[in-house]
Design a protein around this motif. Structure first.
Motif, mmCIF file in Angstrom:
data_model
loop_
_atom_site.group_PDB
_atom_site.id
_atom_site.type_symbol
_atom_site.label_atom_id
_atom_site.label_comp_id
_atom_site.label_asym_id
_atom_site.label_seq_id
_atom_site.Cartn_x
_atom_site.Cartn_y
_atom_site.Cartn_z
ATOM 1 N N SER A 264 0.731 -1.287 -0.047
ATOM 2 C CA SER A 264 0.074 0.180 0.020
ATOM 3 C C SER A 264 0.813 1.298 0.033
ATOM 4 O O SER A 264 1.895 1.240 0.498
ATOM 5 C CB SER A 264 -1.024 0.091 1.062
ATOM 6 O OG SER A 264 -1.354 1.464 1.408
ATOM 7 N N THR A 265 0.374 1.955 -0.627
ATOM 8 C CA THR A 265 1.103 3.287 -0.637
ATOM 9 C C THR A 265 1.466 4.325 0.653
ATOM 10 O O THR A 265 1.824 5.151 0.771
ATOM 11 C CB THR A 265 0.446 4.593 -1.754
ATOM 12 O OG1 THR A 265 -1.012 4.432 -1.409
ATOM 13 C CG2 THR A 265 0.744 4.201 -3.052
ATOM 14 N N THR A 266 0.494 3.856 1.635
ATOM 15 C CA THR A 266 0.830 4.557 2.838
ATOM 16 C C THR A 266 2.204 4.011 3.227
ATOM 17 O O THR A 266 2.942 4.565 4.255
ATOM 18 C CB THR A 266 0.022 3.804 4.021
ATOM 19 O OG1 THR A 266 -0.327 2.267 3.809
ATOM 20 C CG2 THR A 266 -1.565 4.611 4.048
ATOM 21 N N ASP A 267 2.753 2.745 2.792
ATOM 22 C CA ASP A 267 4.222 2.125 3.267
ATOM 23 C C ASP A 267 4.925 2.258 2.153
ATOM 24 O O ASP A 267 6.211 2.383 2.272
ATOM 25 C CB ASP A 267 3.626 0.662 3.745
ATOM 26 C CG ASP A 267 2.760 0.651 4.728
ATOM 27 O OD1 ASP A 267 2.973 0.920 5.671
ATOM 28 O OD2 ASP A 267 1.630 0.149 4.171
ATOM 29 N N TYR A 268 4.608 2.213 0.750
ATOM 30 C CA TYR A 268 5.454 2.131 -0.289
ATOM 31 C C TYR A 268 5.922 3.656 -0.750
ATOM 32 O O TYR A 268 5.337 4.006 -1.584
ATOM 33 C CB TYR A 268 4.901 1.344 -1.277
ATOM 34 C CG TYR A 268 5.893 1.141 -2.425
ATOM 35 C CD1 TYR A 268 6.933 0.256 -2.123
ATOM 36 C CD2 TYR A 268 5.927 1.729 -3.779
ATOM 37 C CE1 TYR A 268 8.139 -0.009 -3.349
ATOM 38 C CE2 TYR A 268 7.010 1.350 -4.645
ATOM 39 C CZ TYR A 268 8.003 0.502 -4.388
ATOM 40 O OH TYR A 268 8.862 0.150 -5.461
ATOM 41 N N GLN A 269 6.563 4.337 0.150
ATOM 42 C CA GLN A 269 6.899 5.795 -0.204
ATOM 43 C C GLN A 269 8.104 5.842 0.787
ATOM 44 O O GLN A 269 8.397 5.544 1.476
ATOM 45 C CB GLN A 269 5.938 6.769 0.083
ATOM 46 C CG GLN A 269 5.375 6.854 1.402
ATOM 47 C CD GLN A 269 4.034 7.801 1.698
ATOM 48 O OE1 GLN A 269 3.942 8.508 0.827
ATOM 49 N NE2 GLN A 269 3.484 7.397 2.429
ATOM 50 N N PHE A 270 8.951 7.001 0.036
ATOM 51 C CA PHE A 270 10.162 7.638 1.085
ATOM 52 C C PHE A 270 9.549 8.077 2.269
ATOM 53 O O PHE A 270 8.705 8.626 2.335
ATOM 54 C CB PHE A 270 10.737 8.653 0.303
ATOM 55 C CG PHE A 270 11.723 8.184 -0.910
ATOM 56 C CD1 PHE A 270 12.623 7.125 -0.525
ATOM 57 C CD2 PHE A 270 11.833 8.703 -1.998
ATOM 58 C CE1 PHE A 270 13.289 6.579 -1.664
ATOM 59 C CE2 PHE A 270 12.813 8.307 -3.157
ATOM 60 C CZ PHE A 270 13.559 7.242 -2.878
#
Ligand code: FAD
Length: 852
Positions: free
Chosen positions: A57-63
């Motif tokens: 999920s993009t909550t986690d897959y980001q810098f």
């Protein structure tokens, strides 16, 4: 700065290269980043096939390194599409002026270490030679598409598309007859969208994969809210989690709940639409085949409920390998797609491809024409992009040669013989078994801090030691061997590329554990590395982790419980505490029969429990003495271990409740042990046991009682024994051994607890008596064959080792197993610690040998 001589050359401008470039600049290192593609983004630059998305999920897959990004970038979906992730990478690069530090359309072809200048010379596809002190491969784990190993691939005249190298302008399949070869993640993501356009779609499948629905939509509320509320805690939890996503690990074994409840739990996980949710439903999915089968069958039942044609549903149902041991996929309408009339599934096991032809594909007994062929055949993962560069280390050895039988690294970051070479998310690090954003940031931070430490300390080179590298290999293997991964033909194991060695390439010990280890290496002055510079050489040799990973987890868990030390309790309290602990452990395997009785001890009746195997007798018999420091325990307290030995060795066990201290001090236990042995020998036949095949066994203080009983039997006219099995035995109470100091604290049996046991059991003057310290017997010859098991992290290790050695010197046939990474108690923890299985298997084998 000179462009041809820099501090650091970085290969690759994916997320890893971008963040590293930023950090190098921030800390004053000159650098060049070299990238084959013509833009940033790496994975998200190349993989433009329809349906390409992240599945974390993009909550986690980001810098996380630039907090401003969180406010200035809003992800539109839970699982962002490839174009959106690429735009994110471009945004980061523009914001931090990273484009100016990257040479695009520049492939690195070779790198040679020069021992005189202590620098690398890096060669590019443009013919440039760049020298640098440090050389970093940020080349990505999944950046080298695998060549399809199918006959005739070059014959086909129509358009061919490879998911990992998709045309930038996209592909229109409208009205076409399309073949998709491969049903891994890329195939599963693209097939539903290709089916929407194609007039006819044939999917060629070798192995079905487990796929869970992505249920894409807005970002999960609960996670997003937690992230917004307290970003620092959320990110810290992710960094110390198992997979780089803050999921609370399950504490429920799959078989501990009723089938209906299990199904409800899995249904809830299925409905979350998250990659890690289903596998995390139960604590033992990754380590127990039976637990895993519960989840595997749940997915198969879902497939059957979606796919209308039962034969197709069966073909799509993964069998023969456990859930999660191949990367599970996330899909949108994948299984539903096979209900469409123009979509067909071909099973390559029953209808193999004979050849690709000029116009289509010959498979099974068919020849079919296609307008386009799509290869979704995956990647030469983890090492493909690294060894594609001709990297020559010290003495001209190439990394490819060194890794012929499997990659050897220290921490997945460095490799012996290749000074100043770093790999980001290299083999031997969590990499593809993690949320890679977390792993990338951790590696970049570690490399940055190492370069700073080297600069501050005046060091020019850093290289791991062979001992550290071998220790890391062994630790990775220890972690892998307790999971189900090693039996599956997966790309994690290199099985998708012909000729690739079969090892588990990523580190499976977990993101949090791995981070703690890397931090420890750094905190201990780069443990396992040699650093050199003008000021001299600092070799800090050592192995960072030898303890078995599951044993470490138990110790960590126990540390959080804040239990009072047993030695602070009275014997009565200690017994109650021990019984309460025993009540919540798994029972151990089933045996044929368990019968309780009493036998005459040296000073009165003693309880015993007889464990009989399910096979028909008469069985040989092992008289067993339990652990508990002569103070606590009973004939039933080592139940799981006794059952395990009984079932595995096919022997009967008589477990004896000898008298305990301080009520009955030395030599009560020893005399009871021998009395029980004599009674069993005399009554074996009436118990239905074989009176000619008797051995003794014991754990800890029980090992002491067993060893003493064997000596007494030798000295007092029998019974004659076939063998003695001593598990982490107490053999010498007369003096301190080095292991009492080495393992004084932190491994459950502590030095002070051992002293407490001795104080209850025997006066100092009595401890030199061989009936208390069998190691001190003047003569050890003539004893029955022995197996002695000692544990590395046991205060009693050295006295057990010494007893094995002393018996061997006296001519006794001794098998001595030094259980690496184990503690005094860990081998007895049946069905709790998978790493205890091999030593217990060896113990059972020894019992079988004793009895011929
Ligand atoms: C389809 C797909 C979906 C994925 N989804 C997820 C996900 O949901 N979650 C997750 O955690 N991970 C996911 N991954 C893994 C993904 O690779 C990483 O998350 C991450 O993007 C890797 O970044 P990187 O910079 O390490 O490597 P990459 O992004 O692979 O970048 C490496 C770069 O190095 C360049 N390069 C390689 N060799 C050379 C050379 N010799 N010379 C010059 N340049 C070179 C390549 O061109 C590439 O641009 C996915 C991967 C794929 C393929």
């Amino acid at each position: 700065m000179s462009r041809s001589d820099v501090d650091v050359v970085v290969v690759g401008a994916g997320f890893a290269g971008l963040y590293l470039l930023h950090e190098l600049r921030e800390h004053g290192f000159t650098s060049r980043v070299l990238e084959t593609g013509d833009d940033v983004g790496g994975t998200w630059y190349w993989n433009r096939y329809p349906g390409a998305r992240c599945d974390i999920s993009t909550t986690d897959y980001q810098f996380t390194w630039d907090p401003e990004l969180h406010d200035e970038w809003t992800w539109s979906e839970k699982h962002a599409t490839q174009p959106e992730i690429l735009r994110y990478a471009q945004h980061v690069a523009r914001k931090h002026d990273l484009y100016s530090g990257i040479d695009f359309e520049t492939r690195v072809t070779g790198a040679v270490w020069n021992e005189d200048s202590k620098k690398w010379t890096v060669t590019t596809s443009k013919g440039e030679h760049i020298t640098c002190r440090h050389y970093v491969m940020a080349t990505g784990c999944l950046s080298m598409p695998k060549e399809p190993d199918i006959p005739g691939t070059d014959r086909y005249q129509g358009p061919v598309h490879v998911t990992g190298r998709w045309p930038h302008e996209g592909v229109d399949f409208t009205g076409q007859r399309v073949a998709v070869i491969g049903t891994g993640s890329s195939g599963i993501q693209s097939i539903p969208l290709i089916a929407e356009q194609a007039a006819e779609l044939v999917v060629f499948q070798r192995t079905p994969n487990f796929s869970v629905p992505a249920l894409n939509g807005p970002r999960p509320e609960d996670r997003a809210a937690r992230l917004k509320q307290d970003r620092a805690t959320y990110e810290a939890e992710a960094r110390l989690s198992t997979s780089g996503v803050p999921v609370v690990p399950s504490t429920t074994p799959a078989l501990a709940v009723a089938p209906d409840t299990a199904r409800e739990m899995m249904e809830a996980a299925w409905q979350r639409g998250e990659l890690l949710a289903l596998g995390a439903t139960f604590m033992d999915v990754g380590i127990s085949r039976t637990a895993n089968e519960v989840v595997s069958e749940f997915v198969r039942s879902k497939i059957r409920s979606i796919v209308k044609d039962p034969a197709t549903a069966e073909l799509l149902s993964p069998r023969g390998y456990p859930f999660g041991t191949k990367r599970p996929c996330m899909d949108t309408n994948y299984y539903e797609t096979f209900n469409l009339p123009h979509v067909r599934l071909v099973d390559l096991n029953s209808s193999p491809i004979r050849s690709i032809t000029e116009t289509g594909i010959d498979f099974g007994d068919e020849s079919k024409e296609f307008d386009s062929i799509v290869y979704a055949t995956g990647f030469d993962a983890m090492t493909g992009a690294i060894v594609a560069v001709d990297i020559q280390g010290r003495d001209g050895i190439t990394l490819k040669e060194k890794w012929e039988n499997g990659p050897l690294t220290y921490l997945g970051l460095t490799s012996v013989g290749f000074p100043n070479l770093f790999m980001i998310t290299g083999p031997g690090s969590p990499s593809v078994l993690s949320n890679m954003m977390v792993s990338i940031e951790q590696h970049v931070d570690w490399i940055r801090d190492t370069l700073i430490a080297m600069r501050d300390g005046g060091f020019e080179t850093i290289e791991p030691t062979p001992l550290a590298e071998e220790g890391w290999r062994a630790h990775c293997e220890d972690c892998a061997s307790i999971t189900l991964f090693q039996d599956t033909n997966s790309w994690y194991m290199g099985a998708n590329v012909p000729g690739k060695p079969r090892v588990l390439f990523p580190y499976i010990g977990g993101v949090g554990r791995y981070r703690r280890i890397c931090d420890e290496v750094m905190a201990r002055g780069h443990l396992g590395f040699e650093l050199s510079g003008a000021g001299g050489t600092r070799r800090n040799d050592g192995v960072v982790r030898e303890i078995q990973p599951d044993v470490e987890s138990v110790l960590e868990m126990m540390a959080t419980l804040g239990l009072p030390p047993i030695e602070a309790m009275s014997p009565v309290e200690a017994r109650a505490f021990s019984e309460a602990s025993s009540a919540v452990r798994p029972p151990g395997p089933a045996v044929g029969e368990m019968v309780d009785g009493t036998l005459p001890g040296a000073a009165g009746p003693l309880e015993y429990r007889l464990y009989r195997p399910a096979s028909s007798g008469p069985h040989p018999v092992v008289v067993y003495f339990h652990g508990g420091g002569w103070v606590f325990g009973s004939h039933v307290s080592d139940d799981p271990l006794c059952r395990d030995l009984c079932a595995q060795a096919d022997v009967a066990i008589v477990s004896v409740n000898y008298r305990h201290a301080p009520e009955d001090r030395f030599p009560a236990a020893a005399l009871d042990g021998y009395a029980a042995l004599r009674w069993v020998a005399a009554n074996a036949a009436s118990l239905g046991l074989d009176p000619t095949r008797i051995a003794v066994a014991g754990w800890s203080a029980g090992g002491n009682v067993a060893a003493v009983a064997a000596q007494m039997a030798r000295d007092n006219g029998g019974p004659e024994l076939c063998g003695q099995l001593l598990l982490t035995p107490v053999t010498d109470g007369s003096r301190q051994h080095q292991s009492h100091t080495d393992n004084a604290e932190g491994y459950i049996l502590t030095k002070s607890l051992m002293e407490w046991f001795w104080n209850h059991y025997a006066d100092p003057a009595d401890r030199s008596n061989p009936l208390a310290s069998p190691l001190l017997a003047t003569d050890l010859s003539g004893l029955p064959p022995a197996m002695v098991v000692t544990a590395q992290y046991d205060p009693l290790r050295d006295e057990g080792d010494a007893y094995a050695e002393a018996m061997r010197r006296a001519g006794v046939l001794v098998e001595h197993l030094r259980a690496k990474g184990h503690t005094h108690t860990s081998i007895t923890m049946v069905d709790m610690l998978p790493s205890g299985v091999p030593p217990r298997r060896a113990m059972a084998a020894a019992l079988r040998r004793f009895f011929g």
